[in-house]
Scaffold this motif. Sequence first.
Motif, PDB file in Angstrom:
ATOM      1  N   LEU A  12       0.821  -1.209   0.000  1.00  0.00           N
ATOM      2  CA  LEU A  12       0.000   0.000   0.000  1.00  0.00           C
ATOM      3  C   LEU A  12       0.858   1.263   0.000  1.00  0.00           C
ATOM      4  CD1 LEU A  12      -2.819   1.294   0.206  1.00  0.00           C
ATOM      5  CD2 LEU A  12      -2.553   1.204   2.681  1.00  0.00           C
ATOM      6  N   VAL A  13       1.905   1.287   0.806  1.00  0.00           N
ATOM      7  CA  VAL A  13       2.801   2.446   0.852  1.00  0.00           C
ATOM      8  C   VAL A  13       3.491   2.637  -0.495  1.00  0.00           C
ATOM      9  CG1 VAL A  13       4.939   3.315   1.878  1.00  0.00           C
ATOM     10  CG2 VAL A  13       3.135   2.412   3.333  1.00  0.00           C
ATOM     11  N   THR A  14       3.901   1.545  -1.121  1.00  0.00           N
ATOM     12  CA  THR A  14       4.552   1.637  -2.428  1.00  0.00           C
ATOM     13  C   THR A  14       3.600   2.181  -3.478  1.00  0.00           C
ATOM     14  OG1 THR A  14       5.967  -0.230  -1.839  1.00  0.00           O
ATOM     15  CG2 THR A  14       5.832   0.341  -4.165  1.00  0.00           C
ATOM     16  N   VAL A  15       2.371   1.718  -3.485  1.00  0.00           N
ATOM     17  CA  VAL A  15       1.381   2.210  -4.454  1.00  0.00           C
ATOM     18  C   VAL A  15       1.092   3.694  -4.224  1.00  0.00           C
ATOM     19  CG1 VAL A  15      -1.045   2.019  -5.144  1.00  0.00           C
ATOM     20  CG2 VAL A  15       0.345  -0.030  -4.916  1.00  0.00           C
ATOM     21  N   VAL A  16       0.949   4.099  -2.981  1.00  0.00           N
ATOM     22  CA  VAL A  16       0.701   5.506  -2.682  1.00  0.00           C
ATOM     23  C   VAL A  16       1.900   6.356  -3.122  1.00  0.00           C
ATOM     24  CG1 VAL A  16       0.411   7.169  -0.799  1.00  0.00           C
ATOM     25  CG2 VAL A  16      -0.949   5.086  -0.848  1.00  0.00           C
ATOM     26  N   ALA A  17       3.104   5.866  -2.879  1.00  0.00           N
ATOM     27  CA  ALA A  17       4.302   6.602  -3.296  1.00  0.00           C
ATOM     28  C   ALA A  17       4.372   6.730  -4.814  1.00  0.00           C
ATOM     29  CB  ALA A  17       5.550   5.917  -2.760  1.00  0.00           C
ATOM     30  N   LEU A  18       4.032   5.663  -5.524  1.00  0.00           N
ATOM     31  CA  LEU A  18       4.036   5.722  -6.990  1.00  0.00           C
ATOM     32  C   LEU A  18       2.982   6.682  -7.515  1.00  0.00           C
ATOM     33  CD1 LEU A  18       4.588   1.964  -7.878  1.00  0.00           C
ATOM     34  CD2 LEU A  18       6.169   3.857  -8.299  1.00  0.00           C
ATOM     35  N   LEU A  19       1.804   6.680  -6.907  1.00  0.00           N
ATOM     36  CA  LEU A  19       0.753   7.607  -7.332  1.00  0.00           C
ATOM     37  C   LEU A  19       1.152   9.057  -7.062  1.00  0.00           C
ATOM     38  CD1 LEU A  19      -2.453   5.694  -6.216  1.00  0.00           C
ATOM     39  CD2 LEU A  19      -1.713   6.163  -8.550  1.00  0.00           C
ATOM     40  N   ALA A  20       1.756   9.311  -5.922  1.00  0.00           N
ATOM     41  CA  ALA A  20       2.210  10.671  -5.617  1.00  0.00           C
ATOM     42  C   ALA A  20       3.307  11.109  -6.579  1.00  0.00           C
ATOM     43  CB  ALA A  20       2.712  10.734  -4.179  1.00  0.00           C
ATOM     44  N   ALA A  21       4.207  10.195  -6.907  1.00  0.00           N
ATOM     45  CA  ALA A  21       5.274  10.521  -7.855  1.00  0.00           C
ATOM     46  C   ALA A  21       4.716  10.784  -9.247  1.00  0.00           C
ATOM     47  CB  ALA A  21       6.295   9.383  -7.899  1.00  0.00           C
ATOM     48  N   ALA A  22       3.753   9.994  -9.664  1.00  0.00           N
ATOM     49  CA  ALA A  22       3.138  10.222 -10.971  1.00  0.00           C
ATOM     50  C   ALA A  22       2.423  11.566 -11.014  1.00  0.00           C
ATOM     51  CB  ALA A  22       2.167   9.089 -11.296  1.00  0.00           C
ATOM     52  N   GLY A  23       1.738  11.890  -9.935  1.00  0.00           N
ATOM     53  CA  GLY A  23       1.065  13.184  -9.862  1.00  0.00           C
ATOM     54  C   GLY A  23       2.052  14.342  -9.892  1.00  0.00           C
ATOM     55  N   ALA A  24       3.154  14.202  -9.178  1.00  0.00           N
ATOM     56  CA  ALA A  24       4.163  15.263  -9.172  1.00  0.00           C
ATOM     57  C   ALA A  24       4.794  15.429 -10.545  1.00  0.00           C
ATOM     58  CB  ALA A  24       5.232  14.959  -8.129  1.00  0.00           C
ATOM     59  N   GLY A  25       5.060  14.318 -11.206  1.00  0.00           N
ATOM     60  CA  GLY A  25       5.621  14.392 -12.555  1.00  0.00           C
ATOM     61  C   GLY A  25       4.655  15.029 -13.539  1.00  0.00           C
ATOM     62  N   LYS A  26       3.393  14.662 -13.442  1.00  0.00           N
ATOM     63  CA  LYS A  26       2.374  15.235 -14.338  1.00  0.00           C
ATOM     64  C   LYS A  26       2.213  16.727 -14.080  1.00  0.00           C
ATOM     65  CE  LYS A  26      -1.003  15.291 -17.270  1.00  0.00           C
ATOM     66  NZ  LYS A  26      -0.710  15.319 -18.684  1.00  0.00           N
TER      67      LYS A  26
END
Length: 65
Positions: A12-26
């Motif tokens: 769950l932490v990994t998925v949340v981190a990936l989603l936050a990173a994708a949002g920051a990149g976008k």
Amino acid sequence: MTVAVVLLTTALVTVVALLAAAGAGKLARMDNASYPTALTRAATTFVAVITLAAVVAGTLVALLT
């Protein structure tokens, strides 16, 4: 049972981190940043989320033992 909870929490932490990173990149790309800059911001966000999760986990372990 404990191993399953640890594995699910880690996932769950990994998925949340990936989603936050994708949002920051976008958001960086929408702000007309170059691709390397957007990737750097995404990586920084990913590391920040993982670090925050580790600090929270360490604090909880210290408080609960």
